[in-house]
Design a protein around this motif. Structure first.
Motif, PDB file in Angstrom:
ATOM      1  N   MET A   1      16.959 -14.715 -15.643  1.00 30.27           N
ATOM      2  CA  MET A   1      16.583 -13.901 -16.793  1.00 30.27           C
ATOM      3  C   MET A   1      16.400 -12.447 -16.353  1.00 30.27           C
ATOM      4  O   MET A   1      15.836 -12.201 -15.303  1.00 30.27           O
ATOM      5  CB  MET A   1      15.277 -14.438 -17.355  1.00 30.27           C
ATOM      6  CG  MET A   1      14.987 -14.076 -18.768  1.00 30.27           C
ATOM      7  SD  MET A   1      13.490 -14.908 -19.260  1.00 30.27           S
ATOM      8  CE  MET A   1      12.288 -13.930 -18.399  1.00 30.27           C
ATOM      9  N   PRO A   2      16.910 -11.493 -17.137  1.00 29.88           N
ATOM     10  CA  PRO A   2      16.725 -10.111 -16.711  1.00 29.88           C
ATOM     11  C   PRO A   2      15.265  -9.693 -16.788  1.00 29.88           C
ATOM     12  O   PRO A   2      14.605  -9.932 -17.789  1.00 29.88           O
ATOM     13  CB  PRO A   2      17.593  -9.312 -17.683  1.00 29.88           C
ATOM     14  CG  PRO A   2      17.911 -10.218 -18.793  1.00 29.88           C
ATOM     15  CD  PRO A   2      17.715 -11.611 -18.355  1.00 29.88           C
ATOM     16  N   LEU A   3      14.775  -9.099 -15.713  1.00 31.14           N
ATOM     17  CA  LEU A   3      13.400  -8.616 -15.658  1.00 31.14           C
ATOM     18  C   LEU A   3      13.444  -7.144 -15.288  1.00 31.14           C
ATOM     19  O   LEU A   3      14.411  -6.690 -14.675  1.00 31.14           O
ATOM     20  CB  LEU A   3      12.616  -9.374 -14.577  1.00 31.14           C
ATOM     21  CG  LEU A   3      12.198 -10.804 -14.858  1.00 31.14           C
ATOM     22  CD1 LEU A   3      11.403 -11.342 -13.690  1.00 31.14           C
ATOM     23  CD2 LEU A   3      11.365 -10.883 -16.112  1.00 31.14           C
TER      24      LEU A   3
ATOM     25  N   ASP B   1      12.906  -3.843 -13.129  1.00 33.62           N
ATOM     26  CA  ASP B   1      13.033  -3.732 -11.679  1.00 33.62           C
ATOM     27  C   ASP B   1      11.697  -3.892 -10.965  1.00 33.62           C
ATOM     28  O   ASP B   1      11.624  -4.454  -9.873  1.00 33.62           O
ATOM     29  CB  ASP B   1      13.621  -2.358 -11.322  1.00 33.62           C
ATOM     30  CG  ASP B   1      15.104  -2.313 -11.636  1.00 33.62           C
ATOM     31  OD1 ASP B   1      15.655  -3.400 -11.872  1.00 33.62           O
ATOM     32  OD2 ASP B   1      15.681  -1.219 -11.653  1.00 33.62           O
TER      33      ASP B   1
ATOM     34  N   GLN C   1      10.722  -7.558 -10.531  1.00 35.31           N
ATOM     35  CA  GLN C   1      11.741  -8.478 -10.036  1.00 35.31           C
ATOM     36  C   GLN C   1      11.349  -9.151  -8.723  1.00 35.31           C
ATOM     37  O   GLN C   1      11.656 -10.318  -8.501  1.00 35.31           O
ATOM     38  CB  GLN C   1      13.046  -7.713  -9.839  1.00 35.31           C
ATOM     39  CG  GLN C   1      14.114  -8.197 -10.759  1.00 35.31           C
ATOM     40  CD  GLN C   1      15.431  -7.521 -10.488  1.00 35.31           C
ATOM     41  OE1 GLN C   1      15.744  -7.198  -9.358  1.00 35.31           O
ATOM     42  NE2 GLN C   1      16.188  -7.316 -11.524  1.00 35.31           N
TER      43      GLN C   1
ATOM     44  N   ARG D   1       9.320 -12.442  -9.032  1.00 37.05           N
ATOM     45  CA  ARG D   1       9.825 -13.593  -9.781  1.00 37.05           C
ATOM     46  C   ARG D   1       9.612 -14.861  -8.944  1.00 37.05           C
ATOM     47  O   ARG D   1      10.123 -14.994  -7.840  1.00 37.05           O
ATOM     48  CB  ARG D   1      11.312 -13.418 -10.048  1.00 37.05           C
ATOM     49  CG  ARG D   1      11.877 -14.443 -10.989  1.00 37.05           C
ATOM     50  CD  ARG D   1      13.372 -14.492 -10.879  1.00 37.05           C
ATOM     51  NE  ARG D   1      13.988 -13.180 -11.071  1.00 37.05           N
ATOM     52  CZ  ARG D   1      14.519 -12.772 -12.212  1.00 37.05           C
ATOM     53  NH1 ARG D   1      14.542 -13.563 -13.229  1.00 37.05           N
ATOM     54  NH2 ARG D   1      15.064 -11.592 -12.296  1.00 37.05           N
TER      55      ARG D   1
END
Lengths: 299, 164
Positions: B23-25, B27, B30, B33
């Motif tokens: 899933m895009p988070l 920066d 990140q 995660r």
């Protein structure tokens, strides 16, 4: 060591002792890594598995795409009108500068014909959108929604409105992986637009910094210099902006300057990118697309 | 212990973990995660080792490698090593007190991160350096809620099948 609590059916391999399974699977994964490291033996396997996993990526990026589409469709009339006006102004400016560009291009072709060197022909572009999924957090890579089915090939240059973004590193048929210019494994041959001093822009792993490690202490480089592709590597067409020199540090006794440059492309804000299709350049691609023939030179 | 015979809830948890993994988070977060696929794998191989074992780990690892665009087999190797330990000691780990179990998970996630680090070093790719450890710590901190959630999934799938 066998598992006492796990009942086994005889004759099935998946019920072999876990130690044996572990050794076997470790050998398989190490063999896979060794083959994949060479980067060409497993492209077929990787591609077919990527196609299988495409639905997962699609599902993950769908909510983000949807929210963007929604925010666009419920934008107010005023905002749309303002944007429209801004875009019209921009288009006017661009077409004004294009008028001069056409004249310059013709002049350039004439001069090149006089010098008897091959003329640089214009490239075709393919628009691609960035898929909203994250790749390895320690690499600067993105996924775009164009792949082998659209004629994308490994090594194809990717740009955005402001400059070079990176190049295609893997083709996944429906999508493809792009390595950004700032990736630690990426280097791009550049020249300073002001004086055509050639060097190499090396990625640092940070999205807002390129490094120029190969310029000697007496090199003519200033802060604010624009770096454009020199076209020397054969991958990137010459003349596209790559970065702007931001910071120059010279240490006494060190033969090379430490130079930081800020990438020209909006690497962390872009939504759409352009793929450059080379036009009949020998050695660039073996795509069998029927490209229109280059325009005849001016007499 | 009633053993769940339905595997789809388990597969859904794996899929959800993979989805969160890519899933895009922003920066900034990140690096934090949590390695959810590894955690979900540890849970199911520990609780249900006769169904989910090294082959699951291998397949999950290959899937992660493809999605991350990494060397094929890198995650597979790391997850296989982790799974071997969690399957081999599943009877012990299951009855550990919560804090000991969390420590075990920390050790397993550290092992996986260390293996990935070693592989990167040997393959000559850019090293992630210390950047892997925030994710490992974050995963350890999240182990208790994740385990509570997965326990629920397991109880439900067992209750459903107990009617059969």
């Amino acid at each position: 060591m066998a598992l006492t609590s796990v009942e086994r059916e005889p004759g099935q391999f998946r019920n072999a002792s876990p130690g044996l399974q572990l050794i076997l699977l470790c050998i398989v994964s190490i063999a896979l890594m060794a083959l994949d490291h060479r980067n060409e033996y497993l492209t077929g396997v990787r591609k077919s598995l990527s196609v299988l996993l495409y639905p997962v990526e699609f599902l993950v990026s769908a909510p983000f795409d949807l929210s963007r589409a929604l925010s666009e469709s419920i934008a107010t009339r005023d905002a749309l009108q303002a944007e429209n006006r801004r875009l019209q102004d921009e288009a006017l400016m661009r077409s004004a500068s294009l008028q001069r560009m056409a004249a310059l291009e013709a002049e350039n072709a004439r001069l090149r014909a006089l010098l008897d060197s091959t003329a640089k022909v214009g490239e075709q572009m393919l628009i691609a959108e960035i898929v909203s999924v994250d790749m390895n957090p320690f690499r600067n890579m993105i996924v775009i929604n164009r792949g082998g089915k659209d004629g994308v090939f490994v090594g194809q240059p990717v740009i955005d409105a402001d400059g070079i973004v990176g190049q295609i590193t893997r083709d996944r048929h429906y999508t493809s992986e792009v390595m950004l210019v700032t990736d630690v494994d990426h280097a791009v041959p550049v020249e300073i637009a002001r004086n055509r001093l050639r060097t190499i822009g090396v990625g640092t792993g940070e999205l807002d910094r390129l490094s120029l490690p190969f310029l000697p202490g007496n090199a003519d480089v200033r802060e604010g210099d624009l770096l454009v592709t020199s076209g020397l590597g054969g991958k990137f067409p010459p003349g596209y902006p790559v970065a702007t020199v931001k910071n120059i540090r010279g240490t006494t006794g060190q033969p090379f300057l430490e130079i930081d440059a800020a990438p020209a492309a909006a690497l962390n804000r872009m939504r759409e990118v352009l793929l450059i299709k080379p036009e009949g350049n020998a050695g660039m691609a073996d795509s069998d697309d029927d490209m229109p023939p280059a325009e005849p030179e001016q007499p | 212990m009633a053993r769940p015979t339905r595997t789809w809830p388990v597969l859904v948890t794996f899929l959800a973990a993979i989805a969160i993994e890519i899933m895009p988070l922003p920066d900034a977060v990140q690096a934090f995660r949590p390695p959810l696929p590894a955690m979900v794998l540890i849970y199911w191989t520990m609780m249900w080792p006769e169904r989910f074992g090294l082959f699951t780990a291998f397949a999950l690892g290959i899937v992660l490698d493809i999605l991350h665009g990494q060397l094929l087999g890198q995650n597979a190797l790391a997850l296989c090593a982790v799974t071997y330990i969690s399957v081999r000691f599943h009877l012990q780990i299951r009855i550990f007190p919560l804090w000991q179990m969390t420590m075990t998970v920390l050790a397993l996630l550290t092992l996986a991160a260390a293996l990935l680090f070693v592989v990167e070093g040997i393959a000559g790719y850019g090293l992630s350096g210390l950047n892997r450890w925030p994710a490992v710590l974050c995963g350890t901190l999240l182990w208790q809620p994740v385990m509570a959630l997965l326990d629920r999934v397991r109880m439900q799938s067992e209750m459903r099948t107990s009617n059969f």
